[in-house]
Design an enzyme around this catalytic site. Structure first.
Site, short mmCIF file in Angstrom:
data_model
loop_
_atom_site.label_atom_id
_atom_site.label_comp_id
_atom_site.label_asym_id
_atom_site.label_seq_id
_atom_site.Cartn_x
_atom_site.Cartn_y
_atom_site.Cartn_z
N LYS A 74 0.48 -4.39 -2.06
CA LYS A 74 0.54 -2.91 -1.91
C LYS A 74 -0.81 -2.51 -0.81
CE LYS A 74 -0.86 1.14 -4.68
NZ LYS A 74 -1.43 1.44 -5.78
N ARG A 111 -3.39 10.14 -4.53
CA ARG A 111 -4.54 10.81 -4.77
C ARG A 111 -4.69 12.23 -5.05
NH1 ARG A 111 -8.83 6.39 -2.21
NH2 ARG A 111 -8.00 4.67 -2.97
N TYR A 135 8.94 5.75 -3.83
CA TYR A 135 9.20 7.32 -4.05
C TYR A 135 10.70 7.69 -3.50
CZ TYR A 135 4.39 6.82 -5.27
OH TYR A 135 3.27 6.70 -5.64
N SER A 188 2.68 5.91 -1.31
CA SER A 188 2.69 7.70 -1.07
C SER A 188 2.65 7.83 0.36
CB SER A 188 1.67 8.40 -1.76
OG SER A 188 0.35 7.76 -1.43
N GLU A 198 -5.92 -14.45 -4.23
CA GLU A 198 -5.60 -13.48 -5.28
C GLU A 198 -4.36 -14.13 -6.20
OE1 GLU A 198 -7.14 -11.29 -6.80
OE2 GLU A 198 -8.58 -10.49 -5.49
N LYS A 240 -13.30 2.54 -2.73
CA LYS A 240 -12.87 1.38 -3.73
C LYS A 240 -12.88 -0.09 -2.82
CE LYS A 240 -9.79 4.39 -6.39
NZ LYS A 240 -8.64 4.55 -7.12
N LYS A 252 -3.83 -5.96 -3.48
CA LYS A 252 -3.94 -4.37 -3.36
C LYS A 252 -5.10 -4.07 -2.32
CE LYS A 252 -4.43 -0.03 -5.79
NZ LYS A 252 -4.35 0.78 -6.82
#
Ligand code: PBG
Length: 330
Positions: free
Chosen positions: A253, A210, A318, A279, A238, A222, A200
């Site tokens: 992602k 957000r 979405y 998004s 990872e 972040k 991610k």
């Protein structure tokens, strides 16, 4: 006289039937996990301004929406809660409240639609007054990895009790897959799966999400937990850790600017690979389509197919409902 071609790939494209015969990848409704936004109240449907066509829904309306999607063949959903600031705090205590909005609604969805699969979100940000996925040290502003694990484990356990089928840790703390697996197994939830947000990235493409949850970090960014967009090998590190720690499925992602990472992960694991068409990726297509700059429907299908072609088995998107409608129409 120039040499005429002896190899003519165009023969395999000469009619729709032949094109279909040689088509290498396909998109079906079985590929989709539909992320949905849940808010408090009754009969609420508030459109997210940066995500045209996507609404924050109160539980009653979300149940109706899931019913409509089930009719279209969508069977997997990833709900995210949008909570008022008044219930947010430093340690995300609302995240484990079985009578809170999220867990109550999860249980109700499973009661009304036992056949649907729910992937629930494990991360502190929807419940955190700091807007971070982990615990923030009040003095230094540092994100405290190991203090966060404790909370994530309790959150996952509470979600499993509410009926979650798949736990989706979206937080990027080190060691959380092993931690959550241990908590689930030692509480008789060994049947609950973990889909890890493996790679991610710290991405600008999360902006509209957000907005939707009002969950932007209050301070800082972040980047100390989400990955640097410049890195490719690190995704494989990872991946190895998530495999060792017991992830059932792994995720990349965002999806579109990371198709190379999807491909790398696909080539290095036998686990199912999913991708999150986030998004901002949705917003870009919608904005261009609304301006008449792109054919929205064709672009949507091309985007989704590209994610499959890169190597994803399933896609959080979405576009799920709209794509399901288009695929049904044929
Ligand atoms: C945070 C979380 C984010 C998304 C899903 N879970 C945003 C973030 O990391 O700030 C983004 C999804 C999207 O943009 O569609 N735990």
């Amino acid at each position: 006289m120039p040499l005429l071609p002896t190899h003519r790939p165009r023969r395999n494209r000469k009619s729709e039937v032949i094109r279909n015969l040689v088509q290498e990848n396909t998109l079906t409704v079985n590929d989709f996990i539909y992320p949905v936004f849940l808010i408090e109240g009754q009969n609420q449907a508030v459109e997210i301004h940066s995500m045209p066509g996507i609404y924050r829904l109160s539980a009653d309306r979300l149940l109706d929406e899931i019913g409509q999607c089930v009719e279209l063949g969508i069977r997997a959903f990833a709900p995210f809660p949008g909570l008022p600031d008044a219930v947010k705090d430093r340690l995300a205590t609302q995240s484990t409240n079985p009578d809170g909005l999220y867990l109550k609604t999860i249980a109700e969805i499973k009661r009304q639609y036992p056949g649907v699969v729910l992937m629930t979100d494990v991360a502190m940000d929807p419940y955190s007054s700091d807007g971070h996925d982990g615990v923030v040290d009040p003095e230094s502003g540092e994100i405290l990895n190991d203090a966060t694990l404790e909370i994530l484990g309790q959150m996952a356990l509470a979600q499993a009790r509410a009926g979650s089928d798949i736990i989706g840790p979206s937080d990027m703390m080190d060691g959380r897959v092993a931690w959550i697996r241990e908590v689930l197994d030692s509480n008789a939830f060994s049947h609950v799966s973990i889909m890890s947000y493996t790679a991610k990235y710290a991405s600008a493409f999360y902006g509209p999400f957000r907005d939707a949850l009002d969950s932007a970090p209050k301070r800082g960014d972040k980047k100390t937990y989400q990955m640097n967009p410049a890195n490719r090998r690190e995704a494989l590190r990872e991946l190895q850790l998530d495999e060792q720690e017991g992830a059932d499925m792994v995720m990349v992602k965002p999806a579109l600017s990371y198709l190379d990472v999807i491909r790398d992960v696909r080539q290095h694991t036998t686990l199912p690979v999913t991708a999150y068409n986030v998004s901002g990726e949705y917003a870009m297509v919608k904005a261009a389509a609304q301006n008449g700059w792109l054919d929205g429907e064709r672009t949507m299908l091309e985007v989704l197919l590209s994610i499959k072609r890169a190597g994803a088995d399933a896609i959080l998107t979405y576009f799920a409902k709209e794509a399901a409608q288009v695929l049904r129409r044929g």
